[in-house]
Scaffold this active site. Structure first.
Site, PDB file in Angstrom:
ATOM      1  N   ILE A 110       1.033  -1.344  -0.110  1.00 14.32           N
ATOM      2  CA  ILE A 110      -0.102   0.101   0.093  1.00 14.32           C
ATOM      3  C   ILE A 110       1.010   1.365  -0.020  1.00 14.32           C
ATOM      4  CG2 ILE A 110      -0.162  -0.028   2.394  1.00 14.32           C
ATOM      5  CD1 ILE A 110      -3.028   1.123   2.101  1.00 14.32           C
ATOM      6  N   ILE A 141       4.907  -1.138   2.782  1.00 11.52           N
ATOM      7  CA  ILE A 141       4.596   0.076   2.335  1.00 11.52           C
ATOM      8  C   ILE A 141       5.364   0.782   1.345  1.00 11.52           C
ATOM      9  CG2 ILE A 141       4.566   2.382   3.355  1.00 11.52           C
ATOM     10  CD1 ILE A 141       2.898   0.358   5.037  1.00 11.52           C
ATOM     11  N   LYS A 142       4.582   1.125   0.451  1.00  9.66           N
ATOM     12  CA  LYS A 142       5.106   1.730  -1.025  1.00  9.66           C
ATOM     13  C   LYS A 142       5.898   3.237  -0.775  1.00  9.66           C
ATOM     14  CE  LYS A 142       3.723   0.411  -5.034  1.00  9.66           C
ATOM     15  NZ  LYS A 142       2.881   0.185  -6.211  1.00  9.66           N
ATOM     16  N   ILE A 143       6.995   3.546  -1.138  1.00  8.49           N
ATOM     17  CA  ILE A 143       7.371   4.793  -0.984  1.00  8.49           C
ATOM     18  C   ILE A 143       8.201   5.191  -2.488  1.00  8.49           C
ATOM     19  CG2 ILE A 143       9.130   6.407   0.335  1.00  8.49           C
ATOM     20  CD1 ILE A 143       9.050   4.717   2.414  1.00  8.49           C
TER      21      ILE A 143
END
Length: 370
Positions: A110, A141-143
């Site tokens: 996400i 976690i998408k960064i």
């Protein structure tokens, strides 16, 4: 149900197949469970465009929106609940894969709010928040790999949170992403964290590279057009060479001795944009162990039907990729400008999708309160 032979062959070759899509409908109809059972799906990726399409294009979310509106939640809070609920439920569906692979697969990604792509501290804050809200070990976690995203990647990895680094277009930025990951692991080790629980993938976008470079080759004309459709794979080949070097280095070996995992290359944007190209171009030519290929369903079904894997990526194919990129540059394509444009447009596309999602949910919230 049994796994498809073509997707099984990809899995056997070391490619983890993740579905580049998620929706309430996929979860509630059992479609995602079926893909796990028949298409070797072992992970799921999402992004703002996927959520915008899922929530705007169905009525599965209407009851939740009405309930949350009635509770007085604002639009941002409503969107957070809708998206994190889907990611949490998908994470639960994939928990057996996660356990069986020791956290290697069974992952659901996400993304932080795309409007924060150039704000380091706020990205760190939201990454930690999303990790806590989803509340599942197998969430990633998408960064984004913007310049401002790089220190955020390091900080979040240092907290022991698994990260999917997204929007990588150039080998040079990929090198910086690897360094950000390794630095985060070093900080995590200094803080006494268990490195074996930290996983990461680096999402290297493929088809968008061909789309942008092909247009420039067409504009140049002449012999340059013979290079069309080659840059995307070549760029990924060169990137995998960087993976081999970085994760065979003394720096990583020291971390590996403490339990660290490699940061796998993930091939993203693998749906073919040009109908003249094979619809499995970015599957068959990007085979390597270990890698991830996150596919939209259309590409997944094409791979299941007629995938024909080429030889695995290697140090030798990395050199070939570098030579192709050099030829593209010699033909007159400014590669640095290409990658800068693609990153800017990538952020803008996700921001646009997010803003459209806000508009859609705002209308639904207002209607529920009327």
């Amino acid at each position: 149900m049994t796994q498809n032979s073509s997707t099984q062959a990809l899995s056997d070759a070391g490619v983890s197949i993740w579905l580049d899509d998620l929706s309430r409908k996929r979860l509630e109809t059992g479609n995602l469970a079926e893909l796990l059972a028949t298409r070797n799906i072992v992970g799921v990726t999402t992004n703002p465009s996927i959520f915008q399409a899922a929530i705007s294009g169905s009525d599965e979310y209407d009851a939740d929106i009405a309930r949350l509106a009635g509770e007085g939640k604002d639009v941002d809070a409503v969107i957070e609940v809708l998206t994190t609920d889907d990611v949490r439920n998908a994470s639960d569906l994939l928990k057996d894969v996660y356990s069986a692979t020791g956290g290697y697969d069974g992952r659901v990604s996400i993304e932080v709010d795309p409007r924060l792509a150039h704000e380091t501290e706020k990205t760190i804050e939201q990454a930690k928040h999303l990790h806590e809200v989803v509340g599942r070990e197998n969430v990633m976690i998408k960064i984004p790999a913007t310049e401002e995203g790089l220190p955020a990647i390091t900080a979040v990895i240092a907290e022991g949170i698994s990260v999917n680094v997204t929007l990588i277009f150039s080998v040079e930025r990929y090198q910086a992403v690897i360094d950000a990951y390794l630095t985060g692991l070093e900080q995590a080790a200094e803080a006494g964290k268990d490195l074996s629980t930290i996983h990461s993938v680096a999402s290297f976008f493929v088809s968008r590279v061909d789309t942008e470079i092909d247009a420039r080759l067409d504009a140049i004309g002449g012999a340059a057009v013979d290079l069309k459709g080659k840059a995307g794979v070549a760029n990924a080949q060169a990137a995998f060479g960087e993976y081999l070097e970085a994760f065979g280095s003394e720096r990583f070996e020291a971390l590996k001795a403490k339990g660290a995992n490699v940061q796998r290359a993930l091939w993203a944007s693998t749906g073919v944009k040009n109908p003249d190209y094979s619809d499995t171009l970015y599957v068959d030519n990007l085979i390597a162990d270990p890698t991830v290929n996150t596919m939209p369903e259309k590409t997944l079904e094409a791979a299941a039907d007629h995938s024909a894997p080429a030889a695995a990526l290697s140090a030798e194919s990395a050199k070939t990729g570098e030579q192709v990129l050099a030829s593209v540059a010699d033909a007159g394509v400014d590669l640095a400008d290409v990658f800068a444009v693609l990153e800017r447009e990538g952020v803008e596309k996700f921001e646009k999708a997010w803003n459209e999602l806000i508009e859609t949910v705002s209308a639904s919230v207002e209607a529920a309160r009327a």
